[in-house]
Design an enzyme around this catalytic site. Structure first.
Site, PDB file in Angstrom:
ATOM      1  N   ASN A  81      54.655  -8.036 -17.690  1.00  0.00           N
ATOM      2  CA  ASN A  81      53.878  -8.952 -18.931  1.00  0.00           C
ATOM      3  C   ASN A  81      53.157  -7.979 -18.937  1.00  0.00           C
ATOM      4  OD1 ASN A  81      53.645 -10.827 -21.075  1.00  0.00           O
ATOM      5  ND2 ASN A  81      52.763 -12.394 -19.872  1.00  0.00           N
TER       6      ASN A  81
ATOM      7  N   LEU B 145      45.159 -10.273  -6.165  1.00  0.00           N
ATOM      8  CA  LEU B 145      44.899 -10.950  -4.823  1.00  0.00           C
ATOM      9  C   LEU B 145      45.350 -11.852  -4.821  1.00  0.00           C
ATOM     10  CD1 LEU B 145      41.875  -8.309  -3.635  1.00  0.00           C
ATOM     11  CD2 LEU B 145      44.846  -7.721  -3.639  1.00  0.00           C
ATOM     12  N   ARG B 146      45.427 -13.166  -5.414  1.00  0.00           N
ATOM     13  CA  ARG B 146      45.595 -14.524  -5.637  1.00  0.00           C
ATOM     14  C   ARG B 146      45.029 -15.802  -3.954  1.00  0.00           C
ATOM     15  NH1 ARG B 146      47.960 -13.116  -9.860  1.00  0.00           N
ATOM     16  NH2 ARG B 146      50.597 -12.960  -9.868  1.00  0.00           N
TER      17      ARG B 146
ATOM     18  N   ASP C  59      48.217  -3.199 -11.920  1.00  0.00           N
ATOM     19  CA  ASP C  59      48.887  -4.164 -11.587  1.00  0.00           C
ATOM     20  C   ASP C  59      49.227  -5.300 -10.872  1.00  0.00           C
ATOM     21  OD1 ASP C  59      48.419  -6.904 -13.070  1.00  0.00           O
ATOM     22  OD2 ASP C  59      49.805  -6.820 -15.053  1.00  0.00           O
TER      23      ASP C  59
HETATM   24  C1  NCD Z   1      49.865 -10.946 -14.241  1.00  0.00           C
HETATM   25  C2  NCD Z   1      49.497 -12.156 -12.813  1.00  0.00           C
HETATM   26  O1  NCD Z   1      50.399 -12.640 -12.829  1.00  0.00           O
HETATM   27  O2  NCD Z   1      48.721 -11.996 -13.066  1.00  0.00           O
HETATM   28  N1  NCD Z   1      51.215 -11.040 -14.415  1.00  0.00           N
HETATM   29  C3  NCD Z   1      51.916  -9.707 -15.522  1.00  0.00           C
HETATM   30  O3  NCD Z   1      53.250 -10.276 -15.640  1.00  0.00           O
HETATM   31  N2  NCD Z   1      50.908  -8.661 -15.279  1.00  0.00           N
HETATM   32  C4  NCD Z   1      48.758 -10.966 -15.537  1.00  0.00           C
HETATM   33  C5  NCD Z   1      48.662 -10.374 -15.851  1.00  0.00           C
HETATM   34  O4  NCD Z   1      48.595  -9.372 -15.354  1.00  0.00           O
HETATM   35  O5  NCD Z   1      49.044 -10.427 -17.367  1.00  0.00           O
HETATM   36 ZN    ZN Z   2      47.565  -8.654 -17.970  1.00  0.00          ZN
END
Ligand code: NCD
Ligand code: ZN
Length: 422
Positions: A274, A57-58, A301
Site C-alpha cells: 500500500n 518495527l512491529r 516503509d
Molecule cells: C504498512 C504496514 O504493514 O504497516 N503496509 C504497507 O503496505 N505499506 C502500512 C503502511 O505503511 O501504509
Molecule cells: Zn502507509
C-alpha cells in the site's frame, strides 16, 4: 568505547582523508590515542548515516514479525543511524507513555536511534484526536501519523494540523481515500489489474487526498508530509503546492522507484503493498520528482510481516514489504548509476532532509570535526544477488530477493559505535 580511526575515506564532495572518532564525535585524527581501533576505508565513500522517516518495527504487539532489535539490526545493515517507528503497533502509539516506551525499547535494544511517531487519532480509528500535545511535550514526538490508515475526515485533519502547528510538528499522511480505494483494493487500477481480476486501487485515491490536505495545511499554516508518494498526479499537486509556498514535504519508497505493477502478475503476495506498485509513467514521475526535489526524501516503509499473514489469496494477504537493507542499493541503482542524481543530492534525500523534516538535530549532519559520528561506508562498485534468507529482519517479504543490485554497505557507525561491519 575506544577511539576509532577511519583511513582513506572519500566524502560525497570528492575530498579524501582520515576521520577520527572519539566519544561519539568526529575529531581530528591527530587527537586520537595511539591505541585507536582502525577501519580501512581505502576506495570507500563515507556518507552521513541514513535517516528513515517511515519504518514499521512491529514492537510492541507483533514481535513474531519484527522487534526493535531485529528491525534496527536491518537498519544498521542498510546504513541507517536513525529510524522513525510508525505508530500502528499493538497497542497503538497514541499516548505519551506508549511513545516513551518505544523510545525506551530503542535505547535498550536498538542498533540505531529509534524515534517514536505518534498517532494522529486515538487507536488510529480516525474519530478523535490522540494526545498530540502530551506526546509532543513529554515524549518529544515531532512526527504524527495514522499510517496504515488515511486521516479521512477533513475536520479531524484540520484540527490535527491546527493543534500541531505550535509544536512545529509535522503530520505525515497515508494518502488513500478509503471510499475510492477500500480495504480490498490491492492492485493499481490499470489494464493489467483488469486482466488479473484483482480489486483496483486508482491513483486518484492518493492524489485527491493530497490535494485536499495541502489546501488544509496552507489554511492552517501547518507542516504536512505526504508518505510513500506513488503517482504522477500526486507529484503535480506537490509541485503546485510548493510553488505556492505551502509547508509540504514528501517521501518516496525504494520499491516505488524500482518496481512496477507487472510484478503482481504471478500473484506473489510479497509484492502486495500500500499504495500498490504503479505503472511506468508513474514510476518515471516519482524518479523525476526525487531528482528535482519535488519529493524531498526517500523513506523505506519497511513493513515486515509474518509468513502466515502473507500466505493468503492476494486480496486478503497483508500489504507491505521490507526495505531497510536494500534501500541505498535501490536508490543508487535507479538514481545515481543512471545519472539522475549525484552523491551530495543522495545524501540530502536519504539523510539531511529526513532528519530536518523530523527535527532530529543530531542526525543528517555533515561528516566534519565536532559533528556527531554517524556514518555509513559505501563501496560504490560492489554488486550482489540479494539473498532474502540472509536478512537481519525477522521477515522474508523482501521484494528484491534474487535480484542483482549494488551491495554498497561496508560498515555503519552510529554515535561512534560500529553497528554493522561486513
Ligand atoms: C504498512 C504496514 O504493514 O504497516 N503496509 C504497507 O503496505 N505499506 C502500512 C503502511 O505503511 O501504509
Ligand atoms: Zn502507509
Amino acid at each position: 568505547m575506544s577511539d576509532l580511526l577511519i583511513t582513506g575515506a572519500r566524502l560525497a564532495d570528492g575530498t579524501t582523508g582520515d576521520l577520527g572518532v572519539r566519544e561519539g564525535v568526529f575529531v581530528d585524527p591527530a587527537d586520537l590515542g595511539g591505541d585507536a581501533e582502525r577501519l580501512d576505508a581505502e576506495g570507500l565513500l563515507a556518507l552521513p548515516g541514513l535517516v528513515d522517516l517511515h519504518t514499521h518495527l512491529r514492537e510492541p504487539g507483533r514481535e513474531d514479525a519484527e522487534t526493535v532489535a531485529t528491525g534496527t539490526r536491518a537498519a544498521a545493515r542498510g546504513g541507517y543511524t536513525a529510524v522513525f517507528a510508525m505508530a500502528n503497533t499493538d497497542p497503538v502509539t497514541d499516548t505519551a507513555e506508549s511513545a516513551a516506551y518505544v523510545a525506551h525499547l530503542g535505547r535498550r535494544d536498538g542498533d540505531c536511534e529509534v524515534v517514536p511517531v505518534g498517532a494522529v487519532s486515538r487507536g488510529l480509528a480516525g474519530e478523535e484526536l490522540a494526545e498530540l500535545g502530551l506526546m509532543a511535550e513529554h515524549a518529544g514526538v515531532t512526527v504524527f501519523s495514522d499510517d496504515g490508515r488515511c486521516v479521512h475526515d477533513p475536520l479531524l485533519m484540520r484540527r490535527a494540523l491546527t493543534y500541531l502547528k505550535p509544536y512545529d510538528a509535522v503530520l505525515a499522511q497515508h494518502a488513500q481515500d478509503p471510499r475510492l480505494a477500500g480495504p480490498g483494493a490491492c492492485c493499481h487500477e490499470s489494464q493489467i489489474q483488469g486482466v488479473l481480476g484483482l480489486p483496483g486501487w486508482p491513483s486518484v485515491a492518493e492524489s485527491a487526498i493530497i490535494a485536499r490536505d495541502v489546501m488544509l495545511a496552507e489554511y492552517c499554516g501547518a507542516r504536512y508530509h505526504a508518505c510513500h508518494v506513488s503517482t504522477a498526479e500526486s507529484v503535480d499537486v506537490l509541485r503546485w503546492a510548493k510553488k505556492r509556498g505551502v509547508q509540504v514535504t514528501a517521501e518516496v519508497t525504494p520499491h516505488h522507484l524500482l518496481l512496477q505493477t507487472e510484478e503482481v502478475a504471478g500473484y506473489d503476495t510479497t509484492y502486495k503493498v500500500n499504495p500498490p506498485l504503479r505503472t511506468r509513467e508513474h514510476v518515471d514521475a516519482v524518479r523525476e520528482a526525487l531528482a528535482d526535489g519535488t519529493i524531498d526524501a526517500v523513506a523505506t516503509d519497511h513493513a515486515p510481516h509474518a509468513q502466515q499473514d502473507k500466505d493468503h489469496p492476494f486480496d486478503v494477504a497483508l500489504p507491505g514489504m521490507i526495505g531497510l537493507e536494500q534501500s541505498l542499493a535501490v536508490v543508487m541503482e535507479v538514481m545515481v548509476n543512471s545519472g539522475r542524481m549525484d552523491w551530495p543530492t543522495l545524501v540530502k534525500r536519504m539523510s539531511a532532509t529526513p532528519a530536518e523534516i523530523g527535527r532530529l538535530r543530531h542526525q543528517g549532519r555533515p561528516i566534519a570535526v565536532g559533528e556527531p559520528a554517524n556514518l555509513v561506508l559505501v563501496d560504490p562498485d560492489a554488486r550482489a544477488v540479494v539473498d532474502a534468507a540472509a536478512s537481519a529482519s525477522k521477515a522474508r517479504n523482501n521484494p528484491y530477493g534474487g535480484r542483482e543490485l549494488p551491495d554498497p554497505v561496508v560498515a555503519t557507525v552510529w554515535a561512534g559505535r560500529r553497528t554493522y561491519q561486513r
